[in-house]
Design a protein around this motif. Sequence first.
Motif, PDB file in Angstrom:
ATOM      1  N   VAL A 163      12.602  24.579  32.262  1.00 46.80           N
ATOM      2  CA  VAL A 163      12.187  25.850  31.668  1.00 46.80           C
ATOM      3  C   VAL A 163      13.401  26.757  31.484  1.00 46.80           C
ATOM      4  O   VAL A 163      13.551  27.414  30.466  1.00 46.80           O
ATOM      5  N   SER A 164      14.294  26.771  32.460  1.00 40.32           N
ATOM      6  CA  SER A 164      15.461  27.662  32.403  1.00 40.32           C
ATOM      7  C   SER A 164      16.408  27.327  31.254  1.00 40.32           C
ATOM      8  O   SER A 164      17.244  28.145  30.883  1.00 40.32           O
ATOM      9  N   GLU A 165      16.285  26.143  30.670  1.00 38.43           N
ATOM     10  CA  GLU A 165      17.133  25.757  29.539  1.00 38.43           C
ATOM     11  C   GLU A 165      16.516  26.160  28.193  1.00 38.43           C
ATOM     12  O   GLU A 165      17.138  25.993  27.157  1.00 38.43           O
ATOM     13  N   THR A 166      15.307  26.671  28.234  1.00 42.47           N
ATOM     14  CA  THR A 166      14.583  27.042  27.024  1.00 42.47           C
ATOM     15  C   THR A 166      14.915  28.484  26.659  1.00 42.47           C
ATOM     16  O   THR A 166      14.898  29.369  27.496  1.00 42.47           O
ATOM     17  N   ASP A 167      15.223  28.708  25.389  1.00 43.73           N
ATOM     18  CA  ASP A 167      15.606  30.062  24.981  1.00 43.73           C
ATOM     19  C   ASP A 167      14.422  30.827  24.401  1.00 43.73           C
ATOM     20  O   ASP A 167      13.292  30.335  24.363  1.00 43.73           O
ATOM     21  N   GLY A 168      14.676  32.012  23.948  1.00 44.59           N
ATOM     22  CA  GLY A 168      13.642  32.927  23.487  1.00 44.59           C
ATOM     23  C   GLY A 168      12.883  32.489  22.257  1.00 44.59           C
ATOM     24  O   GLY A 168      11.815  33.020  21.971  1.00 44.59           O
ATOM     25  N   VAL A 169      13.405  31.508  21.510  1.00 44.77           N
ATOM     26  CA  VAL A 169      12.673  31.028  20.337  1.00 44.77           C
ATOM     27  C   VAL A 169      11.957  29.708  20.621  1.00 44.77           C
ATOM     28  O   VAL A 169      11.433  29.076  19.714  1.00 44.77           O
ATOM     29  N   GLY A 170      11.942  29.297  21.889  1.00 41.10           N
ATOM     30  CA  GLY A 170      11.113  28.174  22.306  1.00 41.10           C
ATOM     31  C   GLY A 170      11.742  26.794  22.299  1.00 41.10           C
ATOM     32  O   GLY A 170      11.065  25.810  22.532  1.00 41.10           O
ATOM     33  N   HIS A 171      13.037  26.698  22.038  1.00 40.96           N
ATOM     34  CA  HIS A 171      13.672  25.379  22.113  1.00 40.96           C
ATOM     35  C   HIS A 171      14.811  25.408  23.123  1.00 40.96           C
ATOM     36  O   HIS A 171      15.205  26.464  23.609  1.00 40.96           O
ATOM     37  N   ILE A 172      15.334  24.233  23.440  1.00 46.36           N
ATOM     38  CA  ILE A 172      16.435  24.134  24.397  1.00 46.36           C
ATOM     39  C   ILE A 172      17.659  24.808  23.792  1.00 46.36           C
ATOM     40  O   ILE A 172      18.046  24.520  22.655  1.00 46.36           O
ATOM     41  N   ASN A 173      18.250  25.710  24.544  1.00 46.65           N
ATOM     42  CA  ASN A 173      19.404  26.462  24.064  1.00 46.65           C
ATOM     43  C   ASN A 173      20.585  25.528  23.820  1.00 46.65           C
ATOM     44  O   ASN A 173      20.842  24.604  24.600  1.00 46.65           O
TER      45      ASN A 173
END
Length: 140
Positions: free
Chosen positions: A10-20
């Motif tokens: 979860v912590s790798e997921t950014d504000g637009v919903g995909h992996i940063n």
Amino acid sequence: MFEGLIEPRVSETDGVGHINNTFVPVWLEAGRNELFKLFTPDHDFKNWRMVIVKTTIEYKDQLYFGDFAQTRCYIKRIGTTSLVLYEEIWQGNRKCVEAETIYVNYNQNAKKAEPIPESIRIELEKHYWEEKTDVKEGSV
């Protein structure tokens, strides 16, 4: 091919919903652990041999939390002291990332690059990349 399995957090997921995108290099490195063992079998950082000098990453599709991702690492070229990797990250049947990474076999104590030993070269050759290995279906 060297393969690795990544479970997105979860912590790798950014504000637009995909992996940063900042996590992709970390995931690629995680897929190189077997490669690292060839050069430094005991993983002793005092004797670490693999020094990265360049990485180029192409983002082909988005990666998402909730589905495992697979790293694939191939040997593209072997030079005297360096090697070029061709890498991919797949999620399901989608190739999401292509990368090219250059490493140098580096002696930390002598502070210089050294030739890749023949025994390692033989093992590396077993993992050569050919374009025909770029399949459409992922195994994850």
